[in-house]
Design an enzyme around this catalytic site. Structure first.
Site, short mmCIF file in Angstrom:
data_model
loop_
_atom_site.label_atom_id
_atom_site.label_comp_id
_atom_site.label_asym_id
_atom_site.label_seq_id
_atom_site.Cartn_x
_atom_site.Cartn_y
_atom_site.Cartn_z
CB SER A 64 -0.93 0.02 1.20
OG SER A 64 -2.01 -0.84 0.95
CE LYS A 67 -3.60 0.56 -1.29
NZ LYS A 67 -4.36 -0.02 -0.17
CE1 TYR A 191 -4.95 -1.21 -4.45
CE2 TYR A 191 -5.53 -3.53 -4.38
CZ TYR A 191 -5.23 -2.36 -3.74
OH TYR A 191 -5.20 -2.33 -2.35
CE1 TYR A 239 -4.80 1.06 4.56
CE2 TYR A 239 -3.23 -0.14 5.88
CZ TYR A 239 -3.68 0.28 4.67
OH TYR A 239 -3.00 -0.06 3.54
CB VAL A 257 -0.36 -5.41 4.18
CG1 VAL A 257 -0.15 -6.17 2.89
CG2 VAL A 257 -1.05 -6.22 5.23
N1 GLU Z 1 -2.46 -5.66 -1.65
C1 GLU Z 1 -3.04 -5.37 -0.36
C2 GLU Z 1 -4.54 -5.47 -0.51
O1 GLU Z 1 -5.06 -4.89 -1.41
C3 GLU Z 1 -2.62 -4.02 0.11
C4 GLU Z 1 -2.99 -3.78 1.51
C5 GLU Z 1 -1.94 -3.02 2.30
O2 GLU Z 1 -0.76 -2.97 1.98
O3 GLU Z 1 -2.33 -2.48 3.34
O4 GLU Z 1 -5.19 -6.13 0.26
#
Ligand code: GLU
Length: 303
Positions: A64, A67, A191, A239, A257
């Site tokens: 993530s 992002k 994605y 988050y 993650v």
């Molecule tokens: N590829 C993970 C998902 O979409 C990313 C989540 C993350 O890094 O927090 O679930």
């Protein structure tokens, strides 16, 4: 040894002997198999000097954290129009929550939770092939890091696709609300590949330099945009653990993650911390602690 070099080594040495390494992400086998006893800290300061400790040259799945870069690209393409499709408020929910998306009629709360990031990727994808959208994302990150040795791990991308039921659910719900321009398959394909980018802590700290806003560091977006990206990292970057992170660390950051965190001290430094074991919010346990200790020791805070 400089004060910063000593601080990074002290923090890494202290954390390495602490027996609690957290739990690695288990939602795909590629992440579940990562050896948890790893820790890296890399810092690039405003004058361009890099300091590193621990496993700073070990590649990991940045997930993530990408992002932040895709948001920069999407805002570059469509500007404030993006905010018609995604909000800018902290979610207070898990990264992959479905319930909030329904309550808010398919407009994700922010661009860093999965649903919001899927919309951002969908925007980058509009009007072109997934291959071209991915090329732009990878190219942006390589340019930011001034390093072409940054690649997508195809095994991670395939696994994300095979185990991506929740993300498919989010994408289909977005589509049902008219908030997806491409098919769920197409958007999620892009994605998942974006999330599967692999970088070392050293490369990630380099890639974050454009957000520091220092005269000797590269500038890829306008100063106003850099500040806004950092505002969103501060409020939404962890988050439902974003408030706790702001309280404990006090600088804008985005977690993934895979156990990585990119943190920015405005005007001073770009920091990457990595340790694959996660805390209860799904953010790196020791990465968060490393940043908390480093920020305290260096008196780095935006507050
Ligand atoms: N590829 C993970 C998902 O979409 C990313 C989540 C993350 O890094 O927090 O679930």
């Amino acid at each position: 040894m400089s004060i910063l070099a000593r601080a990074i080594n002290d923090v890494a040495n202290r954390l390495r002997v602490d027996p609690d390494w957290g739990d690695v992400a288990a939602y795909i086998p590629e992440l579940a198999l990562v050896e948890p006893h790893q820790l890296a800290i890399a810092v690039v300061t405003a004058d361009g000097t890099t300091y590193a400790a621990g496993d700073a040259d070990t590649p990991f799945s940045v997930q993530s954290i990408t992002k932040v870069f895709t948001l920069a690209i999407a805002l570059g393409r469509v500007g404030d129009q993006l905010w018609g499709r995604v909000g800018r408020e902290p979610s207070g929910r898990a990264f992959n929550s479905i319930v909030q998306l329904e309550q808010e009629n398919g407009r994700p709360r922010n661009p860093f939770i999965n649903a919001g990031a899927i919309v951002v990727t969908d925007e980058i994808l509009s009007g072109r092939a997934p291959r071209d959208a991915l090329a732009e994302i990878v190219q942006f990150i390589r340019a930011a890091a001034e390093d072409d040795d940054i690649h997508i791990d195809d095994a991670v991308a395939a696994s994300e696709t095979a185990h991506g039921h929740r993300n498919f659910a989010l994408a289909h719900f977005l589509a049902s609300c008219g908030n997806l321009k491409n098919t769920p398959d197409r958007t999620l394909g892009t994605y998942f590949h974006q999330c599967a980018l692999t970088m070392t802590a050293r490369q990630l700290a380099m890639a974050g330099r454009f957000l520091v806003e220092a005269p000797d560091l590269p500038r890829l977006v306008s100063p106003v945009r850099a500040r806004r990206l950092k505002a969103l990292m501060m409020t939404c970057g962890h988050y439902d653990g974003s408030g706790d992170f702001a309280y404990r660390v006090g600088i804008p950051a985005k977690s993934g993650v895979g156990g990585g965190i990119l943190a920015i001290v405005p005007g001073k430094a770009s920091i990457a911390a990595w340790s694959p074991g996660l805390n209860r919010y799904g953010n790196s346990l020791k990465g968060t602690e490393a940043l908390a200790q480093l920020a305290r020791q260096m008196e780095w805070s935006v507050f």
